[in-house]
Design an enzyme around this catalytic site. Structure first.
Site, PDB file in Angstrom:
ATOM      1  N   SER A  13       0.819  -1.219   0.000  1.00  0.00           N
ATOM      2  CA  SER A  13       0.000   0.000   0.000  1.00  0.00           C
ATOM      3  C   SER A  13       0.851   1.267   0.000  1.00  0.00           C
ATOM      4  CB  SER A  13      -0.892   0.007   1.244  1.00  0.00           C
ATOM      5  OG  SER A  13      -0.094  -0.181   2.403  1.00  0.00           O
ATOM      6  N   GLY A  14       2.168   1.120  -0.009  1.00  0.00           N
ATOM      7  CA  GLY A  14       3.037   2.294   0.067  1.00  0.00           C
ATOM      8  C   GLY A  14       3.384   2.853  -1.302  1.00  0.00           C
ATOM      9  N   VAL A  16       6.053   2.575  -3.229  1.00  0.00           N
ATOM     10  CA  VAL A  16       6.628   1.647  -4.216  1.00  0.00           C
ATOM     11  C   VAL A  16       5.629   0.522  -4.529  1.00  0.00           C
ATOM     12  CG1 VAL A  16       8.585   0.139  -4.735  1.00  0.00           C
ATOM     13  CG2 VAL A  16       8.955   2.205  -3.376  1.00  0.00           C
ATOM     14  N   GLY A  17       4.944   0.017  -3.500  1.00  0.00           N
ATOM     15  CA  GLY A  17       3.970  -1.058  -3.717  1.00  0.00           C
ATOM     16  C   GLY A  17       2.854  -0.622  -4.657  1.00  0.00           C
ATOM     17  N   TYR A 144      18.214   2.954  10.576  1.00  0.00           N
ATOM     18  CA  TYR A 144      17.660   2.417   9.319  1.00  0.00           C
ATOM     19  C   TYR A 144      18.754   1.710   8.511  1.00  0.00           C
ATOM     20  CZ  TYR A 144      15.445   2.957   4.626  1.00  0.00           C
ATOM     21  OH  TYR A 144      14.901   2.763   3.369  1.00  0.00           O
ATOM     22  N   PRO A 171      17.404   1.057  -4.404  1.00  0.00           N
ATOM     23  CA  PRO A 171      16.969   2.275  -5.095  1.00  0.00           C
ATOM     24  C   PRO A 171      17.572   3.524  -4.463  1.00  0.00           C
ATOM     25  CG  PRO A 171      15.122   1.177  -3.976  1.00  0.00           C
ATOM     26  CD  PRO A 171      16.387   0.570  -3.466  1.00  0.00           C
ATOM     27  N   THR A 172      17.613   4.576  -5.264  1.00  0.00           N
ATOM     28  CA  THR A 172      17.934   5.902  -4.714  1.00  0.00           C
ATOM     29  C   THR A 172      16.646   6.470  -4.116  1.00  0.00           C
ATOM     30  OG1 THR A 172      17.418   6.825  -6.860  1.00  0.00           O
ATOM     31  CG2 THR A 172      19.749   6.363  -6.412  1.00  0.00           C
ATOM     32  N   ASN A 173      16.635   7.742  -3.832  1.00  0.00           N
ATOM     33  CA  ASN A 173      15.459   8.435  -3.291  1.00  0.00           C
ATOM     34  C   ASN A 173      14.292   8.310  -4.292  1.00  0.00           C
ATOM     35  OD1 ASN A 173      13.772  10.493  -2.142  1.00  0.00           O
ATOM     36  ND2 ASN A 173      15.578  11.428  -1.244  1.00  0.00           N
TER      37      ASN A 173
HETATM   38  P1  NAP Z   1       5.919   3.687   2.389  1.00  0.00           P
HETATM   39  O1  NAP Z   1       5.215   4.441   1.316  1.00  0.00           O
HETATM   40  O2  NAP Z   1       6.132   4.343   3.706  1.00  0.00           O
HETATM   41  O3  NAP Z   1       5.134   2.319   2.613  1.00  0.00           O
HETATM   42  C1  NAP Z   1       5.522   1.454   3.633  1.00  0.00           C
HETATM   43  C2  NAP Z   1       4.744   0.184   3.466  1.00  0.00           C
HETATM   44  O4  NAP Z   1       5.138  -0.733   4.507  1.00  0.00           O
HETATM   45  C3  NAP Z   1       3.229   0.390   3.614  1.00  0.00           C
HETATM   46  O5  NAP Z   1       2.573  -0.518   2.765  1.00  0.00           O
HETATM   47  C4  NAP Z   1       2.986   0.027   5.080  1.00  0.00           C
HETATM   48  O6  NAP Z   1       1.662  -0.421   5.321  1.00  0.00           O
HETATM   49  C5  NAP Z   1       3.969  -1.124   5.232  1.00  0.00           C
HETATM   50  N1  NAP Z   1       4.375  -1.351   6.616  1.00  0.00           N
HETATM   51  C6  NAP Z   1       5.061  -0.500   7.424  1.00  0.00           C
HETATM   52  N2  NAP Z   1       5.238  -1.051   8.644  1.00  0.00           N
HETATM   53  C7  NAP Z   1       4.651  -2.284   8.589  1.00  0.00           C
HETATM   54  C8  NAP Z   1       4.487  -3.332   9.533  1.00  0.00           C
HETATM   55  N3  NAP Z   1       4.992  -3.232  10.775  1.00  0.00           N
HETATM   56  N4  NAP Z   1       3.821  -4.450   9.138  1.00  0.00           N
HETATM   57  C9  NAP Z   1       3.316  -4.554   7.891  1.00  0.00           C
HETATM   58  N5  NAP Z   1       3.454  -3.613   6.959  1.00  0.00           N
HETATM   59  C10 NAP Z   1       4.106  -2.475   7.299  1.00  0.00           C
HETATM   60  O7  NAP Z   1       7.338   3.187   1.899  1.00  0.00           O
HETATM   61  P2  NAP Z   1       7.959   3.154   0.427  1.00  0.00           P
HETATM   62  O8  NAP Z   1       8.556   4.489   0.192  1.00  0.00           O
HETATM   63  O9  NAP Z   1       6.989   2.576  -0.527  1.00  0.00           O
HETATM   64  O10 NAP Z   1       9.173   2.151   0.651  1.00  0.00           O
HETATM   65  C11 NAP Z   1       9.145   0.814   0.166  1.00  0.00           C
HETATM   66  C12 NAP Z   1      10.533   0.223   0.328  1.00  0.00           C
HETATM   67  O11 NAP Z   1      11.460   0.987  -0.426  1.00  0.00           O
HETATM   68  C13 NAP Z   1      11.039   0.224   1.770  1.00  0.00           C
HETATM   69  O12 NAP Z   1      11.694  -0.998   2.027  1.00  0.00           O
HETATM   70  C14 NAP Z   1      12.021   1.376   1.800  1.00  0.00           C
HETATM   71  O13 NAP Z   1      13.012   1.167   2.774  1.00  0.00           O
HETATM   72  C15 NAP Z   1      12.562   1.345   0.401  1.00  0.00           C
HETATM   73  N6  NAP Z   1      13.099   2.622  -0.092  1.00  0.00           N
HETATM   74  C16 NAP Z   1      12.297   3.736  -0.142  1.00  0.00           C
HETATM   75  C17 NAP Z   1      12.842   4.915  -0.604  1.00  0.00           C
HETATM   76  C18 NAP Z   1      12.016   6.188  -0.696  1.00  0.00           C
HETATM   77  O14 NAP Z   1      12.567   7.214  -1.091  1.00  0.00           O
HETATM   78  N7  NAP Z   1      10.732   6.166  -0.373  1.00  0.00           N
HETATM   79  C19 NAP Z   1      14.175   4.969  -1.035  1.00  0.00           C
HETATM   80  C20 NAP Z   1      14.936   3.801  -0.997  1.00  0.00           C
HETATM   81  C21 NAP Z   1      14.383   2.630  -0.524  1.00  0.00           C
HETATM   82  P3  NAP Z   1       0.480   0.667   5.653  1.00  0.00           P
HETATM   83  O15 NAP Z   1       0.213   1.409   4.372  1.00  0.00           O
HETATM   84  O16 NAP Z   1      -0.672  -0.172   6.063  1.00  0.00           O
HETATM   85  O17 NAP Z   1       1.027   1.545   6.728  1.00  0.00           O
HETATM   86  P1  GDP Z   2      17.838  11.655   2.086  1.00  0.00           P
HETATM   87  O1  GDP Z   2      17.941  11.745   0.592  1.00  0.00           O
HETATM   88  O2  GDP Z   2      17.880  10.253   2.590  1.00  0.00           O
HETATM   89  O3  GDP Z   2      18.803  12.550   2.777  1.00  0.00           O
HETATM   90  O4  GDP Z   2      16.404  12.119   2.537  1.00  0.00           O
HETATM   91  P2  GDP Z   2      15.374  13.275   2.147  1.00  0.00           P
HETATM   92  O5  GDP Z   2      14.514  12.845   1.031  1.00  0.00           O
HETATM   93  O6  GDP Z   2      14.722  13.611   3.434  1.00  0.00           O
HETATM   94  O7  GDP Z   2      16.231  14.517   1.609  1.00  0.00           O
HETATM   95  C1  GDP Z   2      16.950  15.288   2.498  1.00  0.00           C
HETATM   96  C2  GDP Z   2      17.565  16.507   1.816  1.00  0.00           C
HETATM   97  O8  GDP Z   2      16.540  17.399   1.342  1.00  0.00           O
HETATM   98  C3  GDP Z   2      18.380  17.288   2.845  1.00  0.00           C
HETATM   99  O9  GDP Z   2      19.432  17.951   2.180  1.00  0.00           O
HETATM  100  C4  GDP Z   2      17.337  18.285   3.374  1.00  0.00           C
HETATM  101  O10 GDP Z   2      17.950  19.438   3.959  1.00  0.00           O
HETATM  102  C5  GDP Z   2      16.603  18.641   2.069  1.00  0.00           C
HETATM  103  N1  GDP Z   2      15.240  19.138   2.288  1.00  0.00           N
HETATM  104  C6  GDP Z   2      14.787  20.387   1.960  1.00  0.00           C
HETATM  105  N2  GDP Z   2      13.510  20.550   2.287  1.00  0.00           N
HETATM  106  C7  GDP Z   2      13.105  19.364   2.831  1.00  0.00           C
HETATM  107  C8  GDP Z   2      11.853  18.905   3.337  1.00  0.00           C
HETATM  108  O11 GDP Z   2      10.839  19.596   3.372  1.00  0.00           O
HETATM  109  N3  GDP Z   2      11.812  17.604   3.785  1.00  0.00           N
HETATM  110  C9  GDP Z   2      12.913  16.790   3.754  1.00  0.00           C
HETATM  111  N4  GDP Z   2      12.801  15.504   4.175  1.00  0.00           N
HETATM  112  N5  GDP Z   2      14.115  17.213   3.291  1.00  0.00           N
HETATM  113  C10 GDP Z   2      14.203  18.471   2.839  1.00  0.00           C
END
Ligand code: NAP
Ligand code: GDP
Length: 327
Positions: A13-14, A16-17, A144, A171-173
């Site tokens: 539900s997140g 990426v999902g 983390y 993945p990156t951000n």
């Molecule tokens: P997200 O939008 O925050 O979604 C998190 C997901 O995990 C949701 O489906 C949530 O369910 C589920 N979840 C969290 N805690 C749980 C628990 N205790 N039991 C069961 N389910 C749980 O995250 P995302 O950004 O899609 O990230 C997906 C993956 O990509 C993660 O492994 C993250 O570390 C990785 N990743 C993300 C980023 C980024 O920039 N977002 C970058 C690099 C890697 P609910 O919706 O029900 O809360």
């Molecule tokens: P990171 O890429 O893992 O460091 O995570 P973030 O996506 O939180 O990005 C952080 C970078 O964005 C840092 O340089 C922050 O100072 C800058 N930044 C600027 N505005 C924001 C904001 O509103 N939220 C977050 N999370 N970061 C911000």
């Protein structure tokens, strides 16, 4: 049904999902749905993966043959700085439960998700897949980072002791529809989209945290989804693979703010709050390994992906995740 694949997506539900679900349902090419693939997208209401019992109940119910493991406690720089122990413990528990239960249920393949923000703080650039364990991560997200690094160790151990095919992607951000738009705890793109949207709506200043100088590579969630689907179907290594745009597509936080201002049609000025943390200056990652596997993969241009994300956020403001997403 007996030869069908049952693909369980934890964290379905997140950000990426939801993108994987979208690509499976909408891509008309090689990344879309296939016969004999049954996709199941979980959320936390299906069971708390920090619990051994709940994890077993899910595997017992669905009997997956394949798992894409995305579920995690996730957040941007500021949330990572506040909740280091939660990030460490929750993610260790979730990952250990999912991997060990997948092993017990003889799941054929697991693809788990790491992140480029888990690499050593002091490093040479570009970062590549061999460097994960070469030194401590940036202090802002050590909880983390250590939990995520352990997935790679576990994958190798399950493979060496039992021959399990457990691998990981890095993945990156990431950004896109269904992101977490919390003003405090989100990643930079959804956080700034929300702030810029409010600044425009309320006629208030748009304030970007930090200096705007840090550099990042961003990946659109729907591009990442395609690459994860490919990894599940075709990537055969246990070693992780970085899923990133190229080094030349790295942008500064100021570039991000400029693109968001344009996408939201915000006409006011904006400023930087330099009392707020910058985090790691850069984490430049190499996508050389990915490009060797998929030389023709086309990433969505950054400005287009930002515009699609901004449009999604504005259209879905009432239902988007905008609350205070504390653990
Ligand atoms: P997200 O939008 O925050 O979604 C998190 C997901 O995990 C949701 O489906 C949530 O369910 C589920 N979840 C969290 N805690 C749980 C628990 N205790 N039991 C069961 N389910 C749980 O995250 P995302 O950004 O899609 O990230 C997906 C993956 O990509 C993660 O492994 C993250 O570390 C990785 N990743 C993300 C980023 C980024 O920039 N977002 C970058 C690099 C890697 P609910 O919706 O029900 O809360
Ligand atoms: P990171 O890429 O893992 O460091 O995570 P973030 O996506 O939180 O990005 C952080 C970078 O964005 C840092 O340089 C922050 O100072 C800058 N930044 C600027 N505005 C924001 C904001 O509103 N939220 C977050 N999370 N970061 C911000």
């Amino acid at each position: 049904m007996t030869n069908d694949k049952v693909i369980l997506v934890t964290g379905g539900s997140g950000l990426v999902g939801k993108a994987i679900e979208w690509v499976i349902n909408n891509d008309k090419g090689k990344f879309g749905s296939k016969e004999k693939e049954n996709w199941i997208f979980l959320n936390s209401k299906d069971g708390d993966l920090r619990s051994v019992e709940a994890t077993h109940a899910i595997f017992q119910k669905y009997k997956p043959t394949h798992v894409i493991h995305l579920a995690a406690l996730v957040g941007g720089l500021f949330k990572n700085m506040k909740y280091k122990l939660d990030f460490l413990r929750d993610n260790i528990l979730i990952n250990d439960n999912v991997l060990h239960t997948a092993h017990q249920y003889k799941v054929e393949k697991v693809v788990s998700c790491l992140s480029t923000c888990i690499f050593p703080d002091k490093t040479t650039y570009p970062i590549d897949e061999t460097m994960i364990h070469n030194g401590p991560p940036h202090e802002s997200n050590f909880g983390y980072a250590h939990a995520k690094r352990l997935i790679d160790i576990q994958n190798k151990a399950y493979n060496e002791q039992f021959g399990d095919k457990f691998t990981s992607i890095i993945p990156t951000n990431v950004f896109g529809p269904y992101d977490n738009y919390d003003l405090q705890d989100s990643h930079v793109i959804p956080g700034l989209l929300h702030k810029c949207y409010l600044a425009k709506k309320n006629g208030t200043p748009f304030i970007v945290s930090g200096t705007g100088k840090p550099l990042r590579q961003f990946i659109y969630s729907r591009d990442l989804a395609k690459l994860i689907i490919w990894a599940l179907r075709e990537y055969d290594e246990i070693e992780p693979i970085i899923l990133s745009v190229s080094e030349k597509d790295e942008v500064s936080i100021k570039d991000v703010a400029d693109s968001i201002v344009k996408a939201v049609n915000f006409e006011g000025d904006y400023t930087f709050d330099t009392t707020k943390a910058d985090g790691q200056y850069k984490k430049t990652a190499s996508n050389e390994k990915l490009i060797k596997y998929l030389p023709d993969f086309k990433f969505t241009p950054f400005e287009i992906a930002i515009k699609e994300s901004a449009n999604w956020f504005i259209e879905n403001y009432d239902n988007a995740r905008t609350g205070n997403d504390k653990p």
